[in-house]
Design an enzyme around this catalytic site. Sequence first.
Site, PDB file in Angstrom:
ATOM      1  N   GLY A 293       0.926  -1.049   0.072  1.00  0.00           N
ATOM      2  CA  GLY A 293      -0.140  -0.146   0.162  1.00  0.00           C
ATOM      3  C   GLY A 293       0.887   1.267   0.004  1.00  0.00           C
ATOM      4  O   GLY A 293       0.275   2.281   0.451  1.00  0.00           O
TER       5      GLY A 293
ATOM      6  N   ARG B  88      -5.314  -8.491  -8.856  1.00  0.00           N
ATOM      7  CA  ARG B  88      -6.138  -9.197  -9.942  1.00  0.00           C
ATOM      8  C   ARG B  88      -6.494  -8.649 -11.310  1.00  0.00           C
ATOM      9  O   ARG B  88      -6.361  -7.137 -11.261  1.00  0.00           O
ATOM     10  CB  ARG B  88      -7.553  -9.308  -9.070  1.00  0.00           C
ATOM     11  N   ILE B  89      -6.900  -9.399 -12.125  1.00  0.00           N
ATOM     12  CA  ILE B  89      -7.197  -8.830 -13.390  1.00  0.00           C
ATOM     13  C   ILE B  89      -8.847  -8.611 -13.616  1.00  0.00           C
ATOM     14  O   ILE B  89      -9.451  -9.506 -13.183  1.00  0.00           O
ATOM     15  CB  ILE B  89      -6.564  -9.639 -14.494  1.00  0.00           C
TER      16      ILE B  89
ATOM     17  N   HIS C 199       2.325   0.937 -12.861  1.00  0.00           N
ATOM     18  CA  HIS C 199       2.958  -0.410 -13.420  1.00  0.00           C
ATOM     19  C   HIS C 199       4.491  -0.187 -13.049  1.00  0.00           C
ATOM     20  O   HIS C 199       4.689   0.877 -13.750  1.00  0.00           O
ATOM     21  CB  HIS C 199       2.742  -0.715 -14.742  1.00  0.00           C
TER      22      HIS C 199
ATOM     23  N   ASP D 289      -2.180  -4.441 -18.771  1.00  0.00           N
ATOM     24  CA  ASP D 289      -1.286  -3.232 -18.700  1.00  0.00           C
ATOM     25  C   ASP D 289      -0.854  -2.660 -20.318  1.00  0.00           C
ATOM     26  O   ASP D 289       0.024  -2.313 -20.701  1.00  0.00           O
ATOM     27  CB  ASP D 289       0.194  -4.078 -18.253  1.00  0.00           C
TER      28      ASP D 289
HETATM   29  C1  GRF Z   1       4.245  -1.283  -7.273  1.00  0.00           C
HETATM   30  O1  GRF Z   1       5.262  -1.501  -7.584  1.00  0.00           O
HETATM   31  C2  GRF Z   1       3.064  -1.216  -8.443  1.00  0.00           C
HETATM   32  O2  GRF Z   1       3.717  -0.572  -9.566  1.00  0.00           O
HETATM   33  C3  GRF Z   1       2.785  -2.648  -8.649  1.00  0.00           C
HETATM   34  O3  GRF Z   1       2.920  -3.234  -7.423  1.00  0.00           O
HETATM   35  C4  GRF Z   1       3.684  -2.523  -6.514  1.00  0.00           C
HETATM   36  C5  GRF Z   1       2.641  -2.193  -5.365  1.00  0.00           C
HETATM   37  O4  GRF Z   1       3.491  -1.325  -4.211  1.00  0.00           O
HETATM   38  N1  GRF Z   1       1.548  -2.837  -9.476  1.00  0.00           N
HETATM   39  P1  GRF Z   1       2.579  -0.888  -3.035  1.00  0.00           P
HETATM   40  O5  GRF Z   1       1.671  -1.902  -2.563  1.00  0.00           O
HETATM   41  O6  GRF Z   1       1.880   0.315  -3.595  1.00  0.00           O
HETATM   42  O7  GRF Z   1       3.432  -0.545  -2.067  1.00  0.00           O
END
Ligand code: GRF
Length: 192
Positions: free
Chosen positions: A18, A94-95, A112, A148
């Site tokens: 998070g 999840r997708i 991403h 993505d």
């Molecule tokens: C991040 O690197 C985000 O880009 C990817 O998952 C990670 C999540 O990190 N999709 P966080 O839970 O926001 O710390």
Amino acid sequence: MEKSSGKKNTAVLISGRGSNLRSLIKYSKTKKSFIRIVLVVSDNFSAKGLDYANKSNINNIVIKYSNRKSFEDRLFKILRRNNVDLICLAGFMRILSGKFIKKLNKTILNIHPSLLPKYKGLNTHDRAIQNKDKYSGATVHIVNDKLDSGKIILQKKIKILKSDTRKSLEKKVLKIEHRIYPKAVIKLLSSD
Ligand code: GRF
């Protein structure tokens, strides 16, 4: 997107740590924020990110993922009930189905950890290092029915050093993520 009384009602979807949620919360508390985070949804009871929601008194809920259909049905109802207008995926693992995205008919953003369209999916940092890429980075994009692949809103790149490992690269990219997610929201909503 509906133009109402300024701030967009926003839901953030998480699965774990998070840290991007935390950066969005921080931004949402600024005076000129375009968003109000009204809801945090996790598919994981032990997501650490739920603590950030609780600390900021943001309504949060865990929806157990037993199958996609039941998860999406509940999610749809909850988003509607909370009048959510913008959804930010932040480490949500999840997708979402094309059917759900279409039915909801709201903007969904995702962050991403790569320079999309390079390295969709998982293990982005390993792949960038293995391929001896000179640059990596992070991308905020619109979510569509392909993984993505939606329209890119904002992207920032950084240099990969010879000494970089997956861990060090992840750390550097994450730092960038925290900066560009709020910026992407501003970019998206200021042209609204
Ligand atoms: C991040 O690197 C985000 O880009 C990817 O998952 C990670 C999540 O990190 N999709 P966080 O839970 O926001 O710390």
